[in-house]
Write an enzyme that holds these catalytic residues in place. Sequence first.
Site, PDB file in Angstrom:
ATOM      1  N   LYS A 198     -23.853 -54.229 -89.495  1.00 15.52           N
ATOM      2  CA  LYS A 198     -24.763 -53.079 -89.427  1.00 15.52           C
ATOM      3  C   LYS A 198     -25.917 -53.229 -90.423  1.00 15.52           C
ATOM      4  O   LYS A 198     -27.070 -53.028 -90.068  1.00 15.52           O
ATOM      5  CB  LYS A 198     -24.030 -51.760 -89.741  1.00 15.52           C
ATOM      6  CG  LYS A 198     -22.982 -51.355 -88.738  1.00 15.52           C
ATOM      7  CD  LYS A 198     -22.442 -49.972 -89.028  1.00 15.52           C
ATOM      8  CE  LYS A 198     -21.744 -49.818 -90.373  1.00 15.52           C
ATOM      9  NZ  LYS A 198     -20.502 -50.598 -90.524  1.00 15.52           N
ATOM     10  N   ARG A 254     -20.572 -41.196 -90.444  1.00 15.21           N
ATOM     11  CA  ARG A 254     -19.271 -41.852 -90.389  1.00 15.21           C
ATOM     12  C   ARG A 254     -18.175 -40.863 -90.021  1.00 15.21           C
ATOM     13  O   ARG A 254     -17.015 -41.253 -89.933  1.00 15.21           O
ATOM     14  CB  ARG A 254     -18.948 -42.477 -91.748  1.00 15.21           C
ATOM     15  CG  ARG A 254     -19.336 -43.953 -91.865  1.00 15.21           C
ATOM     16  CD  ARG A 254     -18.938 -44.400 -93.241  1.00 15.21           C
ATOM     17  NE  ARG A 254     -18.766 -45.815 -93.407  1.00 15.21           N
ATOM     18  CZ  ARG A 254     -19.690 -46.632 -93.907  1.00 15.21           C
ATOM     19  NH1 ARG A 254     -20.874 -46.173 -94.213  1.00 15.21           N
ATOM     20  NH2 ARG A 254     -19.418 -47.912 -94.086  1.00 15.21           N
ATOM     21  N   ARG A 274     -17.647 -62.433 -97.227  1.00 14.23           N
ATOM     22  CA  ARG A 274     -18.979 -61.850 -97.431  1.00 14.23           C
ATOM     23  C   ARG A 274     -19.371 -61.905 -98.901  1.00 14.23           C
ATOM     24  O   ARG A 274     -18.623 -61.500 -99.776  1.00 14.23           O
ATOM     25  CB  ARG A 274     -18.957 -60.393 -96.953  1.00 14.23           C
ATOM     26  CG  ARG A 274     -20.226 -59.655 -97.286  1.00 14.23           C
ATOM     27  CD  ARG A 274     -20.425 -58.471 -96.401  1.00 14.23           C
ATOM     28  NE  ARG A 274     -19.636 -57.311 -96.778  1.00 14.23           N
ATOM     29  CZ  ARG A 274     -19.750 -56.132 -96.164  1.00 14.23           C
ATOM     30  NH1 ARG A 274     -20.591 -55.996 -95.158  1.00 14.23           N
ATOM     31  NH2 ARG A 274     -19.003 -55.125 -96.544  1.00 14.23           N
ATOM     32  N   ARG A 306     -18.330 -57.686-102.986  1.00 20.28           N
ATOM     33  CA  ARG A 306     -18.263 -56.243-103.232  1.00 20.28           C
ATOM     34  C   ARG A 306     -16.827 -55.851-103.563  1.00 20.28           C
ATOM     35  O   ARG A 306     -15.895 -56.364-102.950  1.00 20.28           O
ATOM     36  CB  ARG A 306     -18.709 -55.477-101.971  1.00 20.28           C
ATOM     37  CG  ARG A 306     -20.204 -55.437-101.828  1.00 20.28           C
ATOM     38  CD  ARG A 306     -20.661 -54.925-100.497  1.00 20.28           C
ATOM     39  NE  ARG A 306     -19.905 -53.803 -99.931  1.00 20.28           N
ATOM     40  CZ  ARG A 306     -20.322 -53.132 -98.865  1.00 20.28           C
ATOM     41  NH1 ARG A 306     -21.452 -53.435 -98.267  1.00 20.28           N
ATOM     42  NH2 ARG A 306     -19.593 -52.144 -98.384  1.00 20.28           N
ATOM     43  N   ARG A 311     -10.346 -49.560 -95.369  1.00 17.01           N
ATOM     44  CA  ARG A 311     -11.610 -49.234 -94.692  1.00 17.01           C
ATOM     45  C   ARG A 311     -11.451 -49.313 -93.182  1.00 17.01           C
ATOM     46  O   ARG A 311     -12.025 -48.519 -92.454  1.00 17.01           O
ATOM     47  CB  ARG A 311     -12.718 -50.183 -95.163  1.00 17.01           C
ATOM     48  CG  ARG A 311     -13.201 -49.837 -96.555  1.00 17.01           C
ATOM     49  CD  ARG A 311     -13.963 -50.966 -97.170  1.00 17.01           C
ATOM     50  NE  ARG A 311     -15.240 -51.187 -96.538  1.00 17.01           N
ATOM     51  CZ  ARG A 311     -15.899 -52.350 -96.601  1.00 17.01           C
ATOM     52  NH1 ARG A 311     -15.386 -53.380 -97.245  1.00 17.01           N
ATOM     53  NH2 ARG A 311     -17.060 -52.462 -96.025  1.00 17.01           N
TER      54      ARG A 311
HETATM   55  P1  AMP Z   1     -21.460 -49.424 -96.422  1.00 17.57           P
HETATM   56  O1  AMP Z   1     -22.388 -50.167 -97.306  1.00 17.57           O
HETATM   57  O2  AMP Z   1     -22.156 -48.669 -95.328  1.00 17.57           O
HETATM   58  O3  AMP Z   1     -20.313 -50.273 -95.921  1.00 17.57           O
HETATM   59  O4  AMP Z   1     -20.781 -48.282 -97.343  1.00 17.57           O
HETATM   60  C1  AMP Z   1     -19.993 -48.622 -98.460  1.00 17.57           C
HETATM   61  C2  AMP Z   1     -19.087 -47.462 -98.817  1.00 17.57           C
HETATM   62  O5  AMP Z   1     -19.903 -46.316 -99.158  1.00 17.57           O
HETATM   63  C3  AMP Z   1     -18.192 -46.973 -97.696  1.00 17.57           C
HETATM   64  O6  AMP Z   1     -17.003 -47.732 -97.581  1.00 17.57           O
HETATM   65  C4  AMP Z   1     -17.930 -45.541 -98.143  1.00 17.57           C
HETATM   66  O7  AMP Z   1     -17.006 -45.503 -99.211  1.00 17.57           O
HETATM   67  C5  AMP Z   1     -19.278 -45.124 -98.706  1.00 17.57           C
HETATM   68  N1  AMP Z   1     -20.130 -44.554 -97.633  1.00 17.57           N
HETATM   69  C6  AMP Z   1     -21.282 -45.060 -97.126  1.00 17.57           C
HETATM   70  N2  AMP Z   1     -21.775 -44.280 -96.165  1.00 17.57           N
HETATM   71  C7  AMP Z   1     -20.909 -43.238 -96.047  1.00 17.57           C
HETATM   72  C8  AMP Z   1     -20.833 -42.115 -95.188  1.00 17.57           C
HETATM   73  N3  AMP Z   1     -21.761 -41.893 -94.247  1.00 17.57           N
HETATM   74  N4  AMP Z   1     -19.803 -41.258 -95.367  1.00 17.57           N
HETATM   75  C9  AMP Z   1     -18.879 -41.452 -96.325  1.00 17.57           C
HETATM   76  N5  AMP Z   1     -18.854 -42.514 -97.128  1.00 17.57           N
HETATM   77  C10 AMP Z   1     -19.861 -43.412 -97.000  1.00 17.57           C
END
Ligand code: AMP
Length: 217
Positions: free
Chosen positions: A13, A88, A127, A160, A171
């Site tokens: 994404k 999400r 990653r 990460r 996750r």
């Molecule tokens: P990402 O970089 O989009 O994979 O986001 C990393 C982490 O940030 C996720 O695993 C969540 O813990 C948190 N996060 C990001 N976007 C959201 C969202 N829309 N709702 C809740 N938690 C989020």
Amino acid sequence: MYVVILGPPGAGKGTQAVRLAAATSLAHVATGDMFRDNIRSGTELGRLAEGYITQGELVPDRLTIDILMDRLEEPDTVSGAIFDGFPRTIPQAQSLDEALQDRNRQVDVALLIDVAEAEILRRLSGRWTCPNCGAVFQERTDPPKRDGECDNCGKPLAQRPDDAPAAIRNRLQVYREQTAPLVAYYEKAGLLIPIDGERPPDAVQTALLGALEPISA
Ligand code: AMP
């Protein structure tokens, strides 16, 4: 044009959203990046979000919706945005619908980057990201030119904390339980376009751009 990018963690994404934003001149709105920026700069929001993120849990809707609403106040989102990692949950999707409705706008399309779970596990454990500029590399398919070093800014790459095996498992479960229902939500609204994400990034990007063409025309 407002575009939601859906898909499990590791589907690509982030990579694809950055490319789409560059190709369409739409704002790139990534809640994960916003949380990580807040953690890096030591804000109260960062402090609140960090525990959830490290465990692979979702940050509570209240906090997430608040930062998204603040972001929608910024002028670069007036003519559209690519939403990456938001929504999400169903309440987040409903809040986004309401916020856009208030501006006489709507989500125009939800692009689902489809990748099977076995491939996700392989990708997330390979990653590497640049803590300095946010660039992302894949050990097998898209490695950095020099081992452990960012192609863009030369800084050392890192994994990460939420790409640790226990956090990855969590996750994926969180995705199945809380985020996957959004596929039906956008399908019901007639907005869902699934894209096969198990192809090289360039091929996925071509498919995503192709899906946007009739909408942006
Ligand atoms: P990402 O970089 O989009 O994979 O986001 C990393 C982490 O940030 C996720 O695993 C969540 O813990 C948190 N996060 C990001 N976007 C959201 C969202 N829309 N709702 C809740 N938690 C989020």
